[in-house]
Write a protein that holds these residues in place. Structure first.
Motif, PDB file in Angstrom:
ATOM      1  N   VAL A 310       0.847  -1.194   0.000  1.00 54.33           N
ATOM      2  CA  VAL A 310       0.000   0.000   0.000  1.00 54.33           C
ATOM      3  C   VAL A 310       0.885   1.248   0.000  1.00 54.33           C
ATOM      4  O   VAL A 310       1.647   1.489   0.932  1.00 54.33           O
ATOM      5  CB  VAL A 310      -0.932   0.020   1.227  1.00 54.33           C
ATOM      6  CG1 VAL A 310      -1.742   1.318   1.257  1.00 54.33           C
ATOM      7  CG2 VAL A 310      -1.864  -1.186   1.201  1.00 54.33           C
ATOM      8  N   ASP A 311       0.770   2.019  -1.049  1.00 58.40           N
ATOM      9  CA  ASP A 311       1.495   3.286  -1.171  1.00 58.40           C
ATOM     10  C   ASP A 311       0.580   4.403  -0.698  1.00 58.40           C
ATOM     11  O   ASP A 311      -0.434   4.710  -1.331  1.00 58.40           O
ATOM     12  CB  ASP A 311       1.898   3.498  -2.637  1.00 58.40           C
ATOM     13  CG  ASP A 311       2.709   4.770  -2.839  1.00 58.40           C
ATOM     14  OD1 ASP A 311       3.015   5.447  -1.834  1.00 58.40           O
ATOM     15  OD2 ASP A 311       3.024   5.089  -4.006  1.00 58.40           O
ATOM     16  N   LEU A 312       0.914   5.004   0.445  1.00 56.57           N
ATOM     17  CA  LEU A 312       0.050   6.038   1.006  1.00 56.57           C
ATOM     18  C   LEU A 312      -0.103   7.235   0.084  1.00 56.57           C
ATOM     19  O   LEU A 312      -1.106   7.952   0.149  1.00 56.57           O
ATOM     20  CB  LEU A 312       0.597   6.496   2.365  1.00 56.57           C
ATOM     21  CG  LEU A 312       0.481   5.472   3.507  1.00 56.57           C
ATOM     22  CD1 LEU A 312       1.058   6.044   4.796  1.00 56.57           C
ATOM     23  CD2 LEU A 312      -0.964   5.036   3.712  1.00 56.57           C
ATOM     24  N   GLU A 318      -9.374  11.685  -4.628  1.00 56.34           N
ATOM     25  CA  GLU A 318     -10.231  10.857  -5.482  1.00 56.34           C
ATOM     26  C   GLU A 318     -10.246   9.408  -5.003  1.00 56.34           C
ATOM     27  O   GLU A 318     -11.313   8.779  -4.932  1.00 56.34           O
ATOM     28  CB  GLU A 318      -9.728  10.924  -6.928  1.00 56.34           C
ATOM     29  CG  GLU A 318     -10.554  10.081  -7.890  1.00 56.34           C
ATOM     30  CD  GLU A 318      -9.973  10.087  -9.305  1.00 56.34           C
ATOM     31  OE1 GLU A 318     -10.367   9.218 -10.099  1.00 56.34           O
ATOM     32  OE2 GLU A 318      -9.131  10.957  -9.593  1.00 56.34           O
ATOM     33  N   THR A 319      -9.049   8.876  -4.662  1.00 57.05           N
ATOM     34  CA  THR A 319      -8.960   7.485  -4.213  1.00 57.05           C
ATOM     35  C   THR A 319      -9.673   7.301  -2.886  1.00 57.05           C
ATOM     36  O   THR A 319     -10.363   6.294  -2.670  1.00 57.05           O
ATOM     37  CB  THR A 319      -7.482   7.060  -4.076  1.00 57.05           C
ATOM     38  OG1 THR A 319      -6.832   7.216  -5.336  1.00 57.05           O
ATOM     39  CG2 THR A 319      -7.380   5.601  -3.636  1.00 57.05           C
ATOM     40  N   LEU A 320      -9.529   8.247  -1.981  1.00 55.78           N
ATOM     41  CA  LEU A 320     -10.173   8.150  -0.680  1.00 55.78           C
ATOM     42  C   LEU A 320     -11.695   8.178  -0.817  1.00 55.78           C
ATOM     43  O   LEU A 320     -12.402   7.398  -0.152  1.00 55.78           O
ATOM     44  CB  LEU A 320      -9.699   9.292   0.226  1.00 55.78           C
ATOM     45  CG  LEU A 320     -10.146   9.198   1.692  1.00 55.78           C
ATOM     46  CD1 LEU A 320      -9.650   7.910   2.321  1.00 55.78           C
ATOM     47  CD2 LEU A 320      -9.631  10.400   2.469  1.00 55.78           C
ATOM     48  N   ILE A 326     -16.860   2.604  -2.142  1.00 55.70           N
ATOM     49  CA  ILE A 326     -16.848   1.147  -2.333  1.00 55.70           C
ATOM     50  C   ILE A 326     -17.152   0.434  -1.013  1.00 55.70           C
ATOM     51  O   ILE A 326     -17.862  -0.584  -0.982  1.00 55.70           O
ATOM     52  CB  ILE A 326     -15.488   0.688  -2.899  1.00 55.70           C
ATOM     53  CG1 ILE A 326     -15.331   1.143  -4.351  1.00 55.70           C
ATOM     54  CG2 ILE A 326     -15.334  -0.823  -2.808  1.00 55.70           C
ATOM     55  CD1 ILE A 326     -16.278   0.485  -5.324  1.00 55.70           C
ATOM     56  N   THR A 327     -16.633   0.976   0.086  1.00 53.58           N
ATOM     57  CA  THR A 327     -16.905   0.381   1.398  1.00 53.58           C
ATOM     58  C   THR A 327     -18.392   0.447   1.726  1.00 53.58           C
ATOM     59  O   THR A 327     -18.988  -0.548   2.171  1.00 53.58           O
ATOM     60  CB  THR A 327     -16.099   1.106   2.496  1.00 53.58           C
ATOM     61  OG1 THR A 327     -14.706   0.963   2.228  1.00 53.58           O
ATOM     62  CG2 THR A 327     -16.405   0.530   3.871  1.00 53.58           C
ATOM     63  N   ALA A 384      -5.271  -0.213  -3.086  1.00 58.01           N
ATOM     64  CA  ALA A 384      -5.477   0.478  -1.813  1.00 58.01           C
ATOM     65  C   ALA A 384      -6.962   0.571  -1.470  1.00 58.01           C
ATOM     66  O   ALA A 384      -7.345   0.454  -0.301  1.00 58.01           O
ATOM     67  CB  ALA A 384      -4.859   1.873  -1.872  1.00 58.01           C
ATOM     68  N   VAL A 385      -7.802   0.742  -2.491  1.00 59.46           N
ATOM     69  CA  VAL A 385      -9.256   0.819  -2.274  1.00 59.46           C
ATOM     70  C   VAL A 385      -9.786  -0.498  -1.716  1.00 59.46           C
ATOM     71  O   VAL A 385     -10.582  -0.513  -0.763  1.00 59.46           O
ATOM     72  CB  VAL A 385      -9.980   1.175  -3.595  1.00 59.46           C
ATOM     73  CG1 VAL A 385     -11.490   0.903  -3.486  1.00 59.46           C
ATOM     74  CG2 VAL A 385      -9.730   2.635  -3.952  1.00 59.46           C
TER      75      VAL A 385
END
Length: 422
Positions: A310-312, A318-320, A326-327, A384-385
């Protein structure tokens, strides 16, 4: 730079120690130890420890950790299979079957549709959808066991449906892998042949494993009893002459995992099937304790390795936003799909079943790692998602499940005359 065993030992010592400390702290606050192990991997990979431990140098120090992680996930899925005997699939009723099917179909369709709409990438959409299908039977079973509610109908439905869900999830993973790896060259014949080969492999493992393993064990035990009778002493429960189930379990697990990889299935599918074979004969071939001891060492390396991928920096706004979306979608689709399947039990019980099937846990993480590390079919951001979704559902669902169970029991206590049980 020459390969140094001392460096490898330092790396394994530090990350293993940190993972165990993090796991202990997570359990103290009633969170799965898996979360702590993943967080250790994320921290190590994104601060000075990554360079200090030499993971950024050649030759291949990360390869050692990767091999240990692969062995860890193989035996993790083997242990999951040990909790999933084939006979359980015959015992669960229509409700559990309906819960499992709707709990697979709805999340898969929703996950596939969202990623196709956003990115129009079939391989990414398939693996996101496959990760959303998963249910972590271990996490759900742990919550139910801690509450001493295994006797309740909701618990039986959840566990039964989770068993079926695991099997359906492995089939989905096998199909998705075949389609995604085939890429543009995959046609209907390729897909059908891949699925057909996978089905034949599964059937062979079930039939041959279910027949051969117990026969070998019974023959060895009978020979031992006859020897004891001839020499005039009583046979003991455990003896050097009796077959060693743990050794046999390792051989079968590795062998079937290897065979699965040869027929273009993930090795973890073979490991899962091997575990299911052994689960059928827990009384005759007890090996859970030894496998658990092995997992205590190997499995943390898998989750550490996952965290280190996982690359922070991939977590931009956008990813967050996508990860949170998705969660929420993962929670909603399991809740709605599984809840609809359990609607015959009543609204409150259906809600319990819906939340009980929501944790993705280690199964979703396995799918993500397969897609990202093994096949390179999803981006670091999507990886990461999936990790975020798997961890978040694992953290969120258990306390909600506990609350729903308690509310249901309180309502039953108020509704029923004193002296009755629910």
């Amino acid at each position: 730079m020459d390969f140094s065993v001392t460096t490898v030992l330092l790396q394994l010592f530090v990350v293993f120690l940190l993972a165990k400390i993090a796991g202990y702290l997570c359990r103290k606050i009633k969170v799965s130890a898996v979360i702590g192990e993943i967080l250790v991997g994320i921290i190590v990979a994104n601060i000075f420890l990554y360079q200090w431990l030499g993971f950024d140098t050649d030759p291949g120090y990360m390869d050692v950790l990767e091999v240990l992680s692969e062995l860890g996930v193989i035996f993790l899925l083997f242990s999951v299979g040990l909790e999933t005997p084939f006979s359980d699939l015959r015992k669960v009723g229509k409700t559990a079957m309906l819960v499992a099917i709707l709990g697979v179909v709805l999340p898969f369709i929703a996950g596939f549709a969202v990623i196709m709409f956003l990115y129009n990438n079939q391989a990414e959409a398939l693996f996101i959808a496959a990760a959303m299908v998963a249910t972590s039977i271990g996490i759900t079973a742990r919550v139910i066991g801690d509450l001493n509610l295994t006797h309740r109908v909701e618990s039986r439905v959840i566990i039964g449906a989770a068993v079926i869900d695991d099997v359906l999830g492995m089939i989905v993973l096998a199909v998705v892998t075949g389609i995604a790896v085939g890429g543009e060259s995959a046609n209907v014949i390729d897909i059908v042949s891949s699925v057909g080969l996978g089905i034949v492999f599964v059937i062979l493992v079930i039939v041959m494993g279910s027949m051969i393993l117990p026969k070998i064990h019974r023959r060895r035990q009978e020979e031992y009893r006859q020897k004891c009778a001839c020499e005039g002493y009583e046979p003991v429960r455990k003896s050097p002459r009796a077959s060693n189930p743990f050794i046999l379990a390792i051989i079968v697990c590795l062998g079937i995992s290897l065979a699965a990889s040869y027929v273009n299935l993930a090795a973890i599918i073979g490991a899962f099937l091997a575990g299911m074979v052994f689960a059928e004969f827990k009384e005759e071939l007890p090996c859970e304790h030894e496998v658990q001891s092995l997992n205590q060492f190997l499995v943390p390396f898998f989750f550490i390795y996952v965290g280190m991928q996982v690359d922070l920096s991939a977590f931009n706004a956008e990813t967050l936003i996508l990860a949170v979306g998705i969660t929420l979608l993962a929670l909603a689709t399991k809740f709605i799909g599984c809840g609809l399947g359990a609607r015959s039990l009543g609204g409150k019980s259906a809600a319990i079943v819906g939340i009980g099937m929501a944790p993705r846990g280690e199964v979703g993480i396995v799918v993500a790692t397969l897609a990202f590390s093994t096949y390179g079919l999803i981006t670091p951001s999507l990886f990461a998602v999936i990790i975020f979704m798997s961890m978040a559902t694992t953290i969120i669902a258990p306390p909600i499940l506990t609350w729903l169970f308690r509310k249901k029991i309180e309502s039953e206590t108020l509704e029923k005359p004193e002296g009755t049980t629910g």
